[in-house]
Enzyme design. Structure first.
Site, PDB file in Angstrom:
ATOM      1  N   ASP A 122       0.818  -1.215   0.000  1.00 41.99           N
ATOM      2  CA  ASP A 122       0.000   0.000   0.000  1.00 41.99           C
ATOM      3  C   ASP A 122       0.856   1.272   0.000  1.00 41.99           C
ATOM      4  O   ASP A 122       0.423   2.334  -0.413  1.00 41.99           O
ATOM      5  CB  ASP A 122      -0.914  -0.030   1.235  1.00 41.99           C
ATOM      6  CG  ASP A 122      -1.655   1.282   1.446  1.00 41.99           C
ATOM      7  OD1 ASP A 122      -2.464   1.613   0.566  1.00 41.99           O
ATOM      8  OD2 ASP A 122      -1.417   1.975   2.450  1.00 41.99           O
TER       9      ASP A 122
ATOM     10  N   LEU B  67      -6.419   7.141   2.913  1.00 44.58           N
ATOM     11  CA  LEU B  67      -6.643   8.126   1.846  1.00 44.58           C
ATOM     12  C   LEU B  67      -5.517   8.147   0.815  1.00 44.58           C
ATOM     13  O   LEU B  67      -5.507   8.988  -0.077  1.00 44.58           O
ATOM     14  CB  LEU B  67      -6.793   9.525   2.454  1.00 44.58           C
ATOM     15  CG  LEU B  67      -8.058   9.728   3.307  1.00 44.58           C
ATOM     16  CD1 LEU B  67      -8.001  11.048   4.033  1.00 44.58           C
ATOM     17  CD2 LEU B  67      -9.313   9.673   2.440  1.00 44.58           C
ATOM     18  N   ARG B  68      -4.563   7.223   0.944  1.00 46.99           N
ATOM     19  CA  ARG B  68      -3.447   7.208  -0.011  1.00 46.99           C
ATOM     20  C   ARG B  68      -3.938   7.041  -1.450  1.00 46.99           C
ATOM     21  O   ARG B  68      -3.420   7.674  -2.368  1.00 46.99           O
ATOM     22  CB  ARG B  68      -2.471   6.083   0.322  1.00 46.99           C
ATOM     23  CG  ARG B  68      -1.389   6.515   1.268  1.00 46.99           C
ATOM     24  CD  ARG B  68      -0.166   5.595   1.216  1.00 46.99           C
ATOM     25  NE  ARG B  68       0.637   5.828   2.392  1.00 46.99           N
ATOM     26  CZ  ARG B  68       0.732   5.002   3.432  1.00 46.99           C
ATOM     27  NH1 ARG B  68       0.071   3.870   3.410  1.00 46.99           N
ATOM     28  NH2 ARG B  68       1.470   5.290   4.461  1.00 46.99           N
ATOM     29  N   GLY B  69      -4.924   6.180  -1.635  1.00 42.77           N
ATOM     30  CA  GLY B  69      -5.459   5.918  -2.984  1.00 42.77           C
ATOM     31  C   GLY B  69      -5.992   7.188  -3.624  1.00 42.77           C
ATOM     32  O   GLY B  69      -5.716   7.476  -4.795  1.00 42.77           O
TER      33      GLY B  69
END
Length: 357
Positions: free
Chosen positions: A209, A290-292
């Site tokens: 991730d 919230l990385r995506g």
């Protein structure tokens, strides 16, 4: 600003030209976008052996324009950007001590599988520090990789702790080494590229991730393309200089395109409605954190800049979102549906597009 591709010195090893690489569009796009905006967070390339992963990454490093660095500085310090300079250089600039600068090729640092943490992060000579009262620091691979590309082949076989250290540095932009109460830090901003073969084991989801993008590559199946690749390789091995000359114009054009995109990037905007839809897709796919959302926004802006536009379109999002999200989906071991297909399906529904097979 027009970049000029340096004619390789006779002493420098000739590298296979990036523009000559056939196929593997997904991997090439992910690499280019990370070079335009290193804050995307690197690329994880998973695929079959012998599909040109390391050839492509070396070709990309060779393609990039030279950078200005402080002469004799082991961290490739940028003489104009405080975030990319070592404390020593910063001190000299604050004290108005003149510094010399030189132009240098962007470094591509290979991280060997058996590397120790000391080799990666650097070491402090405690004895020298205590007896002479100086911070005797031996820089590691992260120092060398600052403002360049760090390539880890077979990243899935690397010790998890070491992968964590690398990803922490890539995300924070600094490497800190602490030994016996002595602390030294230096800039470590680089594009992290990891590659591996899924048959040899997956990377833990928590680490996967942390990579901005995830490109999947497959062995080319079409016989004509396979023949073309084999012939190209034979021609390059036979006479690297003559092969490189054939692609020199294309190389210069792509190099100029990258430089223009880097300059244009701060002006690129993404409409509020599109940002909401990106977050809607991430939410629908049950993406943790919230990385995506952040990476998809950045990648969409980078692809718009690459194509010399200042506004992100739905098509930009469609082209990058699978790369940004496929590795963030929760895996059900019993499910046979490809994660990329799931992302495409969600994009088609939310943007009202036709589902691409």
């Amino acid at each position: 600003m027009t970049a000029t591709l340096q004619v390789p010195a006779k002493t420098r090893r000739q590298v296979f030209p990036f523009t000559a690489i056939v196929g593997q569009e997904e991997m090439k796009l992910a690499l280019l976008l990370n070079v335009i905006d290193p804050k995307i967070g690197g690329v994880m390339i998973m695929g079959d052996r012998g599909t040109g992963k390391s050839t492509t990454i070396r070709a990309l490093a060779d393609l990039l324009p030279e950078i200005e660095v402080v002469e004799g500085d082991p961290f490739n310090s940028d003489p104009h950007d405080a975030d990319l300079m070592s404390d020593e250089v910063k001190q000299k600039i604050d004290q108005q001590i003149p510094i010399n600068t030189v132009k240098k090729k962007v470094q591509m640092v290979d991280l060997p599988l058996g590397a120790t943490e000391d080799r990666v992060c650097g070491t402090i000579d405690i004895e020298k520090a205590l007896s002479d009262g100086v911070k005797a620091f031996e820089p590691g691979l992260l120092a060398k990789a600052n403002r360049g590309i760090l390539y880890v082949d077979e990243v899935n076989l690397l010790d998890d702790h070491l992968v964590d250290v690398l990803l922490d540095s890539a995300a924070g932009g600094w490497n800190t080494v602490e030994r016996e109460g002595i602390s030294i830090r230096h800039p470590a901003q680089f594009v992290m590229v990891g590659s591996g073969n899924p048959e040899e084991g997956e990377l833990r989801p928590q680490l996967l991730d942390r990579f901005g993008m995830h490109a999947e590559i497959r062995t080319v199946k079409e016989p004509n393309l396979r023949v073309q690749i084999v012939e190209q390789r034979a021609e390059f091995d036979g006479n690297p200089s003559s092969f490189g000359e054939k692609y020199a114009e294309e190389q210069i054009a792509l190099q100029n395109k990258i430089v223009k995109a880097q300059e244009l990037l701060p002006s690129v905007t993404i409409d509020y409605d599109l940002r909401v839809k990106i977050s809607e897709i991430c939410s629908e796919l049950d993406v943790d954190g919230l990385r995506g959302d952040i990476v998809t926004n950045r990648a969409a802006k980078a692809i718009a800049a690459l194509e010399e536009r200042t506004e992100v379109t739905v098509d930009d999002i469609r082209r990058v979102i699978v790369l940004c999200l496929r590795h963030r989906l929760r895996k059900d071991p019993l499910e046979s549906i490809d994660s990329g297909y799931k992302v495409r399906k969600s994009v088609a529904r939310i943007f009202g597009l036709e589902l691409e097979e």
